[in-house]
Design a protein around this motif. Structure first.
Motif, PDB file in Angstrom:
ATOM      1  N   TYR A  36     -11.132  16.246   1.684  1.00  0.00           N
ATOM      2  CA  TYR A  36     -12.480  16.398   2.224  1.00  0.00           C
ATOM      3  C   TYR A  36     -12.558  15.878   3.668  1.00  0.00           C
ATOM      4  O   TYR A  36     -13.168  16.502   4.527  1.00  0.00           O
ATOM      5  N   LEU A  37     -11.900  14.746   3.936  1.00  0.00           N
ATOM      6  CA  LEU A  37     -11.934  14.176   5.282  1.00  0.00           C
ATOM      7  C   LEU A  37     -11.236  15.060   6.306  1.00  0.00           C
ATOM      8  O   LEU A  37     -11.699  15.208   7.437  1.00  0.00           O
ATOM      9  N   PHE A  38     -10.100  15.634   5.925  1.00  0.00           N
ATOM     10  CA  PHE A  38      -9.296  16.351   6.913  1.00  0.00           C
ATOM     11  C   PHE A  38      -9.675  17.812   7.079  1.00  0.00           C
ATOM     12  O   PHE A  38      -9.692  18.305   8.203  1.00  0.00           O
ATOM     13  N   ILE A  39      -9.940  18.525   6.004  1.00  0.00           N
ATOM     14  CA  ILE A  39     -10.219  19.953   6.180  1.00  0.00           C
ATOM     15  C   ILE A  39     -11.615  20.373   5.730  1.00  0.00           C
ATOM     16  O   ILE A  39     -12.030  21.488   6.007  1.00  0.00           O
ATOM     17  N   GLN A  40     -12.312  19.518   5.032  1.00  0.00           N
ATOM     18  CA  GLN A  40     -13.690  19.745   4.608  1.00  0.00           C
ATOM     19  C   GLN A  40     -13.904  21.126   4.005  1.00  0.00           C
ATOM     20  O   GLN A  40     -14.827  21.844   4.371  1.00  0.00           O
ATOM     21  N   ASN A  41     -13.016  21.496   3.083  1.00  0.00           N
ATOM     22  CA  ASN A  41     -13.174  22.785   2.418  1.00  0.00           C
ATOM     23  C   ASN A  41     -14.127  22.697   1.232  1.00  0.00           C
ATOM     24  O   ASN A  41     -14.490  23.699   0.662  1.00  0.00           O
ATOM     25  N   LYS A  42     -14.502  21.480   0.855  1.00  0.00           N
ATOM     26  CA  LYS A  42     -15.483  21.277  -0.205  1.00  0.00           C
ATOM     27  C   LYS A  42     -16.717  20.618   0.389  1.00  0.00           C
ATOM     28  O   LYS A  42     -16.638  19.913   1.374  1.00  0.00           O
ATOM     29  N   THR A  43     -17.836  20.861  -0.269  1.00  0.00           N
ATOM     30  CA  THR A  43     -19.060  20.222   0.193  1.00  0.00           C
ATOM     31  C   THR A  43     -19.220  18.873  -0.499  1.00  0.00           C
ATOM     32  O   THR A  43     -18.521  18.555  -1.463  1.00  0.00           O
ATOM     33  N   TYR A  44     -20.132  18.119  -0.002  1.00  0.00           N
ATOM     34  CA  TYR A  44     -20.447  16.808  -0.560  1.00  0.00           C
ATOM     35  C   TYR A  44     -20.866  16.949  -2.021  1.00  0.00           C
ATOM     36  O   TYR A  44     -20.454  16.176  -2.886  1.00  0.00           O
ATOM     37  N   ARG A  45     -21.665  17.969  -2.299  1.00  0.00           N
ATOM     38  CA  ARG A  45     -22.167  18.208  -3.648  1.00  0.00           C
ATOM     39  C   ARG A  45     -21.025  18.579  -4.599  1.00  0.00           C
ATOM     40  O   ARG A  45     -21.002  18.163  -5.754  1.00  0.00           O
ATOM     41  N   GLN A  46     -20.060  19.353  -4.127  1.00  0.00           N
ATOM     42  CA  GLN A  46     -18.933  19.728  -4.974  1.00  0.00           C
ATOM     43  C   GLN A  46     -18.100  18.510  -5.369  1.00  0.00           C
ATOM     44  O   GLN A  46     -17.596  18.432  -6.486  1.00  0.00           O
ATOM     45  N   LEU A  47     -17.938  17.569  -4.442  1.00  0.00           N
ATOM     46  CA  LEU A  47     -17.225  16.333  -4.782  1.00  0.00           C
ATOM     47  C   LEU A  47     -17.983  15.537  -5.840  1.00  0.00           C
ATOM     48  O   LEU A  47     -17.386  14.985  -6.759  1.00  0.00           O
ATOM     49  N   GLN A  48     -19.290  15.480  -5.693  1.00  0.00           N
ATOM     50  CA  GLN A  48     -20.098  14.773  -6.689  1.00  0.00           C
ATOM     51  C   GLN A  48     -19.963  15.425  -8.064  1.00  0.00           C
ATOM     52  O   GLN A  48     -19.816  14.746  -9.075  1.00  0.00           O
ATOM     53  N   ASP A  49     -20.000  16.740  -8.101  1.00  0.00           N
ATOM     54  CA  ASP A  49     -19.911  17.454  -9.371  1.00  0.00           C
ATOM     55  C   ASP A  49     -18.523  17.345  -9.995  1.00  0.00           C
ATOM     56  O   ASP A  49     -18.389  17.232 -11.212  1.00  0.00           O
TER      57      ASP A  49
END
Length: 178
Positions: free
Chosen positions: A110-123
């Motif tokens: 997530y930090l380097f390429i941000q291919n996921k959203t914040y919400r996807q990480l939470q889920d």
């Protein structure tokens, strides 16, 4: 040459990841005009091949200067190459036992390429907003410290030869806000 190590790395990885294009018709015409004695007012005068060779030399020197973990971090940050994410994860886990390995992999990605959203990480991990912020903050602080050490080492080793000195301090502001 370069104003800072950050600029040098950004440009070197950008050029490395850019294809060398064949000469188009307009490039051939431009070359023919230059052969007739017209002065080229280009600042650098380097061809695409020269830029790629310069980029390869800079990256080789950076790789020789840094250790394996630092080089993996630089490749992930500037080159978006996550092939060494396992090494970075083990580095982070050695310094912080608060995070699980799969969580750390996802946070680094997530930090380097941000291919996921914040919400996807939470889920994905069933985290609340505060828990995600806490874990992300732990990873960011460790990665920022390592990044700072890399930049500092490169400024010392390569500063006199590659960096242009100006009257101002070439300070470093960090890549991620904690």
């Amino acid at each position: 040459m370069y104003k800072s190590v950050d600029e040098m790395l950004c440009q070197a990885f950008y050029i490395k990841n850019t294809l060398i294009m064949g000469k188009s018709n307009s490039a051939r015409i431009e070359e023919w005009i230059k052969s007739k004695g017209v002065i080229d007012h280009c600042r650098s005068g380097l061809s695409q091949h020269d830029w790629h060779a310069n980029s390869a030399m800079v990256l080789c020197r950076v790789e020789n200067t840094l250790n394996d973990i630092e080089w993996t971090l630089i490749k992930a940050e500037y080159g978006y190459d996550l092939s060494g994410i396992i090494d970075l994860t083990s580095y982070v886990l050695d310094r912080d036992s608060y995070i699980q390995p799969l969580e750390c992999d996802a946070l680094l990605e997530y930090l380097f390429i941000q291919n996921k959203t914040y919400r996807q990480l939470q889920d994905k991990f069933d985290w609340g907003s505060q828990k995600l912020n806490r874990k992300l903050s732990h990873v960011k602080s460790i990665i920022n410290k390592l990044h700072y050490e890399c930049i500092e080492k490169l400024e010392i080793k390569m500063g006199n030869n590659i960096l242009v000195k100006s009257g101002k301090d070439l300070g470093y502001s960090g890549i991620y806000a904690c």
